[in-house]
Motif scaffolding. Structure first.
Motif, PDB file in Angstrom:
ATOM      1  N   ALA A  47      32.456 -43.128   5.490  1.00  0.00           N
ATOM      2  CA  ALA A  47      31.017 -43.217   5.228  1.00  0.00           C
ATOM      3  C   ALA A  47      30.612 -42.249   4.122  1.00  0.00           C
ATOM      4  O   ALA A  47      29.742 -42.555   3.297  1.00  0.00           O
ATOM      5  N   TYR A  48      31.264 -41.089   4.095  1.00  0.00           N
ATOM      6  CA  TYR A  48      30.975 -40.108   3.050  1.00  0.00           C
ATOM      7  C   TYR A  48      31.354 -40.672   1.680  1.00  0.00           C
ATOM      8  O   TYR A  48      30.592 -40.577   0.721  1.00  0.00           O
ATOM      9  N   ALA A  49      32.535 -41.255   1.595  1.00  0.00           N
ATOM     10  CA  ALA A  49      32.999 -41.822   0.326  1.00  0.00           C
ATOM     11  C   ALA A  49      32.097 -42.963  -0.133  1.00  0.00           C
ATOM     12  O   ALA A  49      31.902 -43.166  -1.336  1.00  0.00           O
ATOM     13  N   GLU A  50      31.531 -43.690   0.842  1.00  0.00           N
ATOM     14  CA  GLU A  50      30.677 -44.840   0.528  1.00  0.00           C
ATOM     15  C   GLU A  50      29.192 -44.488   0.528  1.00  0.00           C
ATOM     16  O   GLU A  50      28.339 -45.375   0.442  1.00  0.00           O
ATOM     17  N   ARG A  51      28.876 -43.187   0.600  1.00  0.00           N
ATOM     18  CA  ARG A  51      27.470 -42.779   0.664  1.00  0.00           C
ATOM     19  C   ARG A  51      26.683 -43.341  -0.520  1.00  0.00           C
ATOM     20  O   ARG A  51      27.213 -43.514  -1.622  1.00  0.00           O
ATOM     21  N   VAL A  52      25.412 -43.592  -0.245  1.00  0.00           N
ATOM     22  CA  VAL A  52      24.523 -44.097  -1.288  1.00  0.00           C
ATOM     23  C   VAL A  52      23.903 -42.898  -1.995  1.00  0.00           C
ATOM     24  O   VAL A  52      23.124 -42.154  -1.400  1.00  0.00           O
ATOM     25  N   LYS A  53      24.273 -42.708  -3.250  1.00  0.00           N
ATOM     26  CA  LYS A  53      23.770 -41.574  -4.028  1.00  0.00           C
ATOM     27  C   LYS A  53      22.542 -42.021  -4.817  1.00  0.00           C
ATOM     28  O   LYS A  53      22.651 -42.791  -5.762  1.00  0.00           O
ATOM     29  N   PRO A  80      27.975 -48.648  13.118  1.00  0.00           N
ATOM     30  CA  PRO A  80      27.836 -48.502  11.672  1.00  0.00           C
ATOM     31  C   PRO A  80      27.130 -47.182  11.355  1.00  0.00           C
ATOM     32  O   PRO A  80      26.202 -46.783  12.062  1.00  0.00           O
ATOM     33  N   LEU A  81      27.596 -46.501  10.312  1.00  0.00           N
ATOM     34  CA  LEU A  81      27.020 -45.247   9.871  1.00  0.00           C
ATOM     35  C   LEU A  81      26.779 -45.333   8.371  1.00  0.00           C
ATOM     36  O   LEU A  81      27.713 -45.586   7.612  1.00  0.00           O
ATOM     37  N   VAL A  82      25.524 -45.130   7.967  1.00  0.00           N
ATOM     38  CA  VAL A  82      25.187 -45.152   6.551  1.00  0.00           C
ATOM     39  C   VAL A  82      24.667 -43.768   6.162  1.00  0.00           C
ATOM     40  O   VAL A  82      23.739 -43.247   6.786  1.00  0.00           O
TER      41      VAL A  82
END
Length: 198
Positions: free
Chosen positions: A76-82, A50-52
């Motif tokens: 993971a980039y698209a799902e990054r937590v901003k 898993p990569l967050v």
């Protein structure tokens, strides 16, 4: 070692590796941070860990995450937590929830900068019962003194400090295994090739 971090029990957390923030991390050479960050991201993606990813205030000077991360880990980039500005990302609900959702209690963490963006979530996660390794050479701080102070603070709190090669070797454990071979290839391509072929 009895308590080994592995691709099956750990999660990779890359925090605030942004195009603006990296300019503040002068205690580690820019190219070294990029190489090591690429190696960590590739290790997670290519072994199925898993990569967050998370970023802070992308619309300000911090900017977007490094383009390398978008290329290596598009999902993971698209799902990054901003994050809107919370310094300790562990205290930002969506980030912590993303980590908890992985079901893993061993955290491999790195980001920019050590003295602001990593020291707090590393200690906070530790206090919440997680095991934390911070990869110090995929990060840095505005000064050597700031970096060393942050590393001492984390270590004294119980965080394990590590390097890119060291944590990759721990995740591999056996270079001849399929996972080990994958990680060894990444390590050579991203970190060692320039030294071996110089």
């Amino acid at each position: 070692m009895k308590n080994v971090f592995s691709v099956s029990n750990a999660v990779m957390l890359l925090i605030d590796h942004q195009v603006g923030t990296i300019k503040l991390a002068i205690s580690t050479p820019y190219d070294e941070i990029v190489r090591n960050t690429r190696a960590l991201a590739r290790t997670a993606v290519e072994t199925g860990m898993p990569l967050v990813l998370t970023s802070s205030q992308e619309e300000h000077f911090q900017g977007l995450l490094l383009a390398d991360l978008q290329t290596i880990a598009p999902r993971a980039y698209a799902e990054r937590v901003k994050r809107p500005g919370v310094v300790d990302c562990w205290l930002y609900g969506p980030f912590k929830e993303a980590v908890v959702a992985t079901g893993r209690k061993k955290l491999i963490m790195s980001g920019l900068t050590n003295d602001v963006c990593i020291v707090y979530p590393a200690i906070s996660a530790l206090e919440d019962g997680y095991e934390v390794q911070v990869v110090v050479d995929a990060a840095g701080s505005p000064t050597t003194a700031a970096d060393e102070t942050a590393l001492r603070r984390m270590e004294s709190a119980g965080v394990t400090l590590t390097s890119t090669n060291q944590v990759m070797a721990e995740l591999a454990m056996d270079w001849a295994s399929p996972t080990g071979s994958t990680i060894q290839t990444i390590m050579y391509q991203e970190v060692l090739k320039r030294l071996v072929e110089a």
